[in-house]
Scaffold this active site. Sequence first.
Site, PDB file in Angstrom:
ATOM      1  N   PHE A 107       0.869  -1.316   0.103  1.00 15.45           N
ATOM      2  CA  PHE A 107      -0.008  -0.164   0.092  1.00 15.45           C
ATOM      3  C   PHE A 107       0.796   1.273  -0.024  1.00 15.45           C
ATOM      4  CE2 PHE A 107      -1.821   2.885   3.749  1.00 15.45           C
ATOM      5  CZ  PHE A 107      -2.330   3.711   2.863  1.00 15.45           C
ATOM      6  N   ASP A 155      13.171 -11.835  -1.213  1.00 16.33           N
ATOM      7  CA  ASP A 155      12.834 -11.631   0.146  1.00 16.33           C
ATOM      8  C   ASP A 155      13.658 -10.858   0.895  1.00 16.33           C
ATOM      9  OD1 ASP A 155      11.964 -12.559   2.858  1.00 16.33           O
ATOM     10  OD2 ASP A 155      10.654 -13.788   2.097  1.00 16.33           O
ATOM     11  N   GLN A 182       9.870  -0.216   3.504  1.00 12.77           N
ATOM     12  CA  GLN A 182       8.724  -0.498   3.910  1.00 12.77           C
ATOM     13  C   GLN A 182       8.407  -1.967   4.082  1.00 12.77           C
ATOM     14  OE1 GLN A 182       7.409   2.929   3.862  1.00 12.77           O
ATOM     15  NE2 GLN A 182       9.069   3.633   3.369  1.00 12.77           N
ATOM     16  N   SER A 219       0.641  -5.466  11.233  1.00 10.09           N
ATOM     17  CA  SER A 219      -0.700  -6.299  11.936  1.00 10.09           C
ATOM     18  C   SER A 219      -0.228  -6.661  13.447  1.00 10.09           C
ATOM     19  CB  SER A 219      -1.338  -7.176  11.272  1.00 10.09           C
ATOM     20  OG  SER A 219      -2.351  -7.921  11.846  1.00 10.09           O
ATOM     21  N   TYR A 231       4.644  -7.448  17.309  1.00  6.98           N
ATOM     22  CA  TYR A 231       4.928  -6.369  16.360  1.00  6.98           C
ATOM     23  C   TYR A 231       5.541  -5.155  16.859  1.00  6.98           C
ATOM     24  CZ  TYR A 231       3.926  -2.748  12.825  1.00  6.98           C
ATOM     25  OH  TYR A 231       4.101  -1.946  11.831  1.00  6.98           O
ATOM     26  N   VAL A 251      -2.232   4.760   8.901  1.00  8.66           N
ATOM     27  CA  VAL A 251      -2.054   5.346   7.633  1.00  8.66           C
ATOM     28  C   VAL A 251      -3.071   4.757   6.672  1.00  8.66           C
ATOM     29  CG1 VAL A 251      -0.756   5.745   5.563  1.00  8.66           C
ATOM     30  CG2 VAL A 251       0.518   5.486   7.664  1.00  8.66           C
ATOM     31  N   ASN A 297     -14.459  -3.071  17.498  1.00  6.16           N
ATOM     32  CA  ASN A 297     -13.825  -3.755  18.607  1.00  6.16           C
ATOM     33  C   ASN A 297     -14.103  -2.501  19.636  1.00  6.16           C
ATOM     34  OD1 ASN A 297     -12.930  -6.115  17.248  1.00  6.16           O
ATOM     35  ND2 ASN A 297     -11.250  -4.641  16.383  1.00  6.16           N
ATOM     36  N   ARG A 314      -7.733   7.075  17.457  1.00  6.86           N
ATOM     37  CA  ARG A 314      -6.464   7.036  16.497  1.00  6.86           C
ATOM     38  C   ARG A 314      -6.209   8.106  15.599  1.00  6.86           C
ATOM     39  NH1 ARG A 314      -6.094   3.520  19.403  1.00  6.86           N
ATOM     40  NH2 ARG A 314      -5.989   1.242  18.994  1.00  6.86           N
TER      41      ARG A 314
END
Length: 329
Positions: free
Chosen positions: A19, A64, A84, A89, A152, A182, A213, A220
Site C-alpha cells: 500500500f 525476500d 517499507q 498487524s 509487532y 495510515v 472492537n 486514532r
Amino acid sequence: MDFTKLKNKKILITGGAGFIGSNLCEKLIELGAIVKCLDNFSTGQRENLNSVINNPNFTLIEGDIRNLKTCNEACENIDFVLHQAALGSVPRSIKDPITSNDVNVGGFLNMLVAARDSGVKRLVYAASSSTYGDSESLPKVEDTIGKPLSPYAITKYVNELYADVFKKTYNFDTIGLRYFNVFGRKQNPNGAYAAVIPKFVIQLMNHESPVINGDGEFSRDFTYIDNVILMNLLALTSESDEALNQVYNTAFGERTTLNDLMKYLKQYLSEFDPKIAEIEVIYGENRIGDIPHSLASIDKAKNLLDYSPKFSMKEGLKEAVDWYWKNLK
C-alpha cells in the site's frame, strides 16, 4: 521543498508493491527518480504496480528481505533506500510472533547491512506508533515511549535500536518514520488483517454491518497517504545534519474515535448509496494488544523536516472513499 533533486537518483523501495510502497514508487517515478522495487508479494499486490511496471525508470525484483544475498543485489548502485517491507498487524504478530520477528527484525538487519556495504547514502524506514506501547501520555512525543504491547511493537522498536547502533558503530545514516494509522488509495480491504478503514468501507459498500472492537471510543491519529509520502520525500532530501538519525511521528496530529470514523464513512459513502446511512454497527470485544488512544505530536517533524501535512483526516477520508467507490464497487 525542492524534490527536483531526486531526479535521476537511484532509489530502492522495499515492500514496493504494498500500500505505502506502491504509492511511493508512483510518486518517485513522477519526480524522475530511477526506482527499484523489492517485494516477495506475501502482502503486496502486483496490480499496485500497474501504473509504473512498464516505465523504463522502474525495475521490479521479486525477492525476500530475509535473504541477505537478495538484499545485497537490490542495493547495488543505489543512492537511497526507502524500507517499507514488513509484516504488519498486531493480531498477526500475536498469532505468529516468529515470522513477524524474522521479517521485521532479521529482514531489517539484512537491509541495514546490505545498504551499508553498498555505500547507500541514507536509509529511511517505516517505524510504527505501536512503539509507544503502554505509555498513556498524549500527545505522543518521540522521546517518551512505554513498554511494547505486542510482538509487532517489539520488532518495530528493535528497528529503531538497530538504526541508532548503525550510526554510532558504522556512521550509517537513517531516518525512522513512526507511521500512525495510515490510510488511502490502494490499501487492501481484504484478508484477516485488513486495516480498519478499507475493511469498514468494503463492508458498508456491501451493505454488511461493520464490527467495531470495544465501545468505539478508542481513538486514532488517522493519517492520509499523501502526508506519509510527503514525510518520506522530506526524509530523503533533508540536508540538515540535525534531522538525520532521528525518529519522527508521521501523522496529522489529530485524533478520531472509531465511532466518529464510522459516522464520517457512512456520511461520505451514502452520497453514492443512500442506503448505507441506515446500516447498523455491531460492537465486539476489545482486541488484545490494542492501544486505547493514539495522538501524535508532529512538532519535531515540523521543526527539523519542515513538515506541514496537506490533508486532514476528513479531507483524506473523502479522497479515499471516492477512490474505493470508483475502484472496488
